[in-house]
Design a protein around this motif. Sequence first.
Motif, mmCIF file in Angstrom:
data_model
loop_
_atom_site.group_PDB
_atom_site.id
_atom_site.type_symbol
_atom_site.label_atom_id
_atom_site.label_comp_id
_atom_site.label_asym_id
_atom_site.label_seq_id
_atom_site.Cartn_x
_atom_site.Cartn_y
_atom_site.Cartn_z
ATOM 1 N N GLU A 1 -56.081 -17.408 -34.437
ATOM 2 C CA GLU A 1 -57.432 -17.961 -34.375
ATOM 3 C C GLU A 1 -57.576 -19.067 -33.329
ATOM 4 O O GLU A 1 -57.229 -18.862 -32.182
ATOM 5 C CB GLU A 1 -57.884 -18.433 -35.762
ATOM 6 N N SER A 2 -58.067 -20.223 -33.714
ATOM 7 C CA SER A 2 -58.406 -21.279 -32.756
ATOM 8 C C SER A 2 -57.168 -21.836 -32.055
ATOM 9 O O SER A 2 -57.246 -22.228 -30.890
ATOM 10 C CB SER A 2 -59.177 -22.409 -33.437
ATOM 11 N N ASP A 3 -56.026 -21.867 -32.727
ATOM 12 C CA ASP A 3 -54.801 -22.338 -32.078
ATOM 13 C C ASP A 3 -54.414 -21.417 -30.924
ATOM 14 O O ASP A 3 -54.024 -21.884 -29.842
ATOM 15 C CB ASP A 3 -53.647 -22.410 -33.076
ATOM 16 N N LEU A 4 -54.524 -20.118 -31.135
ATOM 17 C CA LEU A 4 -54.190 -19.153 -30.093
ATOM 18 C C LEU A 4 -55.191 -19.232 -28.944
ATOM 19 O O LEU A 4 -54.807 -19.194 -27.777
ATOM 20 C CB LEU A 4 -54.157 -17.740 -30.673
ATOM 21 N N ARG A 5 -56.473 -19.358 -29.268
ATOM 22 C CA ARG A 5 -57.488 -19.488 -28.217
ATOM 23 C C ARG A 5 -57.232 -20.736 -27.369
ATOM 24 O O ARG A 5 -57.338 -20.712 -26.151
ATOM 25 C CB ARG A 5 -58.881 -19.553 -28.835
ATOM 26 N N ARG A 6 -56.900 -21.841 -28.045
ATOM 27 C CA ARG A 6 -56.623 -23.098 -27.335
ATOM 28 C C ARG A 6 -55.399 -22.951 -26.440
ATOM 29 O O ARG A 6 -55.394 -23.403 -25.296
ATOM 30 C CB ARG A 6 -56.405 -24.228 -28.342
ATOM 31 N N GLU A 7 -54.372 -22.281 -26.935
ATOM 32 C CA GLU A 7 -53.153 -22.084 -26.155
ATOM 33 C C GLU A 7 -53.431 -21.245 -24.905
ATOM 34 O O GLU A 7 -52.961 -21.564 -23.808
ATOM 35 C CB GLU A 7 -52.111 -21.399 -27.035
ATOM 36 N N ILE A 8 -54.212 -20.188 -25.052
ATOM 37 C CA ILE A 8 -54.558 -19.334 -23.913
ATOM 38 C C ILE A 8 -55.375 -20.114 -22.891
ATOM 39 O O ILE A 8 -55.139 -20.028 -21.683
ATOM 40 C CB ILE A 8 -55.307 -18.074 -24.387
ATOM 41 N N ARG A 9 -56.354 -20.902 -23.376
ATOM 42 C CA ARG A 9 -57.175 -21.708 -22.473
ATOM 43 C C ARG A 9 -56.320 -22.724 -21.721
ATOM 44 O O ARG A 9 -56.491 -22.924 -20.518
ATOM 45 C CB ARG A 9 -58.283 -22.395 -23.266
ATOM 46 N N GLN A 10 -55.356 -23.341 -22.402
ATOM 47 C CA GLN A 10 -54.477 -24.300 -21.744
ATOM 48 C C GLN A 10 -53.600 -23.629 -20.698
ATOM 49 O O GLN A 10 -53.339 -24.210 -19.641
ATOM 50 C CB GLN A 10 -53.607 -25.024 -22.780
ATOM 51 N N ASN A 11 -53.155 -22.412 -20.971
ATOM 52 C CA ASN A 11 -52.356 -21.677 -19.986
ATOM 53 C C ASN A 11 -53.162 -21.397 -18.726
ATOM 54 O O ASN A 11 -52.655 -21.549 -17.610
ATOM 55 C CB ASN A 11 -51.845 -20.369 -20.576
ATOM 56 N N VAL A 12 -54.426 -20.994 -18.896
ATOM 57 C CA VAL A 12 -55.275 -20.712 -17.737
ATOM 58 C C VAL A 12 -55.511 -21.990 -16.928
ATOM 59 O O VAL A 12 -55.438 -21.982 -15.700
ATOM 60 C CB VAL A 12 -56.613 -20.067 -18.173
ATOM 61 N N VAL A 13 -55.749 -23.095 -17.618
ATOM 62 C CA VAL A 13 -55.947 -24.376 -16.933
ATOM 63 C C VAL A 13 -54.687 -24.760 -16.165
ATOM 64 O O VAL A 13 -54.751 -25.216 -15.020
ATOM 65 C CB VAL A 13 -56.345 -25.476 -17.943
ATOM 66 N N ARG A 14 -53.527 -24.542 -16.782
ATOM 67 C CA ARG A 14 -52.260 -24.865 -16.109
ATOM 68 C C ARG A 14 -52.068 -24.004 -14.865
ATOM 69 O O ARG A 14 -51.677 -24.497 -13.809
ATOM 70 C CB ARG A 14 -51.094 -24.665 -17.077
ATOM 71 N N TYR A 15 -52.373 -22.704 -14.966
ATOM 72 C CA TYR A 15 -52.265 -21.824 -13.804
ATOM 73 C C TYR A 15 -53.159 -22.310 -12.669
ATOM 74 O O TYR A 15 -52.770 -22.289 -11.502
ATOM 75 C CB TYR A 15 -52.665 -20.387 -14.158
ATOM 76 N N ARG A 16 -54.358 -22.732 -13.028
ATOM 77 C CA ARG A 16 -55.287 -23.212 -11.998
ATOM 78 C C ARG A 16 -54.804 -24.510 -11.376
ATOM 79 O O ARG A 16 -54.938 -24.715 -10.174
ATOM 80 C CB ARG A 16 -56.677 -23.389 -12.599
ATOM 81 N N GLN A 17 -54.231 -25.396 -12.184
ATOM 82 C CA GLN A 17 -53.783 -26.681 -11.657
ATOM 83 C C GLN A 17 -52.606 -26.534 -10.703
ATOM 84 O O GLN A 17 -52.533 -27.230 -9.694
ATOM 85 C CB GLN A 17 -53.389 -27.620 -12.802
ATOM 86 N N ILE A 18 -51.675 -25.627 -11.011
ATOM 87 C CA ILE A 18 -50.522 -25.479 -10.133
ATOM 88 C C ILE A 18 -50.836 -24.594 -8.929
ATOM 89 O O ILE A 18 -50.045 -24.525 -7.991
ATOM 90 C CB ILE A 18 -49.286 -24.945 -10.881
ATOM 91 N N GLY A 19 -51.994 -23.941 -8.960
ATOM 92 C CA GLY A 19 -52.449 -23.172 -7.799
ATOM 93 C C GLY A 19 -51.732 -21.854 -7.605
ATOM 94 O O GLY A 19 -51.646 -21.360 -6.482
ATOM 95 N N CYS A 20 -51.212 -21.263 -8.659
ATOM 96 C CA CYS A 20 -50.526 -19.987 -8.522
ATOM 97 C C CYS A 20 -51.555 -18.857 -8.348
ATOM 98 O O CYS A 20 -52.758 -19.053 -8.478
ATOM 99 C CB CYS A 20 -49.610 -19.723 -9.707
ATOM 100 N N TYR A 21 -51.056 -17.664 -8.071
ATOM 101 C CA TYR A 21 -51.913 -16.514 -7.813
ATOM 102 C C TYR A 21 -52.834 -16.228 -8.989
ATOM 103 O O TYR A 21 -54.041 -16.026 -8.817
ATOM 104 C CB TYR A 21 -51.033 -15.295 -7.523
ATOM 105 N N ARG A 22 -52.278 -16.227 -10.190
ATOM 106 C CA ARG A 22 -53.093 -15.945 -11.375
ATOM 107 C C ARG A 22 -54.183 -16.989 -11.550
ATOM 108 O O ARG A 22 -55.308 -16.671 -11.931
ATOM 109 C CB ARG A 22 -52.218 -15.890 -12.627
ATOM 110 N N GLY A 23 -53.870 -18.245 -11.288
ATOM 111 C CA GLY A 23 -54.866 -19.303 -11.405
ATOM 112 C C GLY A 23 -55.989 -19.139 -10.404
ATOM 113 O O GLY A 23 -57.167 -19.340 -10.726
ATOM 114 N N ARG A 24 -55.635 -18.761 -9.176
ATOM 115 C CA ARG A 24 -56.672 -18.547 -8.167
ATOM 116 C C ARG A 24 -57.554 -17.359 -8.513
ATOM 117 O O ARG A 24 -58.762 -17.387 -8.296
ATOM 118 C CB ARG A 24 -56.042 -18.354 -6.794
ATOM 119 N N ARG A 25 -56.966 -16.297 -9.067
ATOM 120 C CA ARG A 25 -57.754 -15.130 -9.463
ATOM 121 C C ARG A 25 -58.703 -15.477 -10.606
ATOM 122 O O ARG A 25 -59.852 -15.049 -10.613
ATOM 123 C CB ARG A 25 -56.843 -13.974 -9.871
ATOM 124 N N HIS A 26 -58.229 -16.281 -11.572
ATOM 125 C CA HIS A 26 -59.111 -16.742 -12.645
ATOM 126 C C HIS A 26 -60.252 -17.561 -12.063
ATOM 127 O O HIS A 26 -61.410 -17.400 -12.446
ATOM 128 C CB HIS A 26 -58.341 -17.604 -13.650
#
Length: 141
Positions: free
Chosen positions: A66-91
Amino acid sequence: MLHLLGVNLPDQKVVHIALTYFYGIGRKTAERICHQLSIHRQAKLHELSESQLNRLSQLLTGMTLESDLRREIRQNVVRYRQIGCYRGRRHQQGLPVRGQRTQNNCKTAKRLNAIAELILAASTIGIDMAFGGRLLKGPAR
């Protein structure tokens, strides 16, 4: 209706189907849980004994749902964007993330990533947003 860990589960459903009402549990995981707890494949939720329901509840509390999993996924996407990796840029660009074609078939990914981008932006500044009749809330104020 059985209320288990904040989710209403219908009594007349087969147990492994009812478990898919939890965000983060699919058909295979639900079947694996039923096998682990020795619940018959065609057993319905209202047929379970109190001890089986307690064991099911204990097993589910140990999982990220539920909300814990949603929060974890959202944090992963934010982390990808912050480090500037390919997945983060695509998001960030609203394009498919996992190698799908973009010439014809990325309308859904563009729509979903654009909505996710708006929700992420709104949650960082604490705004509630409504999309298609559903209210998507930012963090509690």
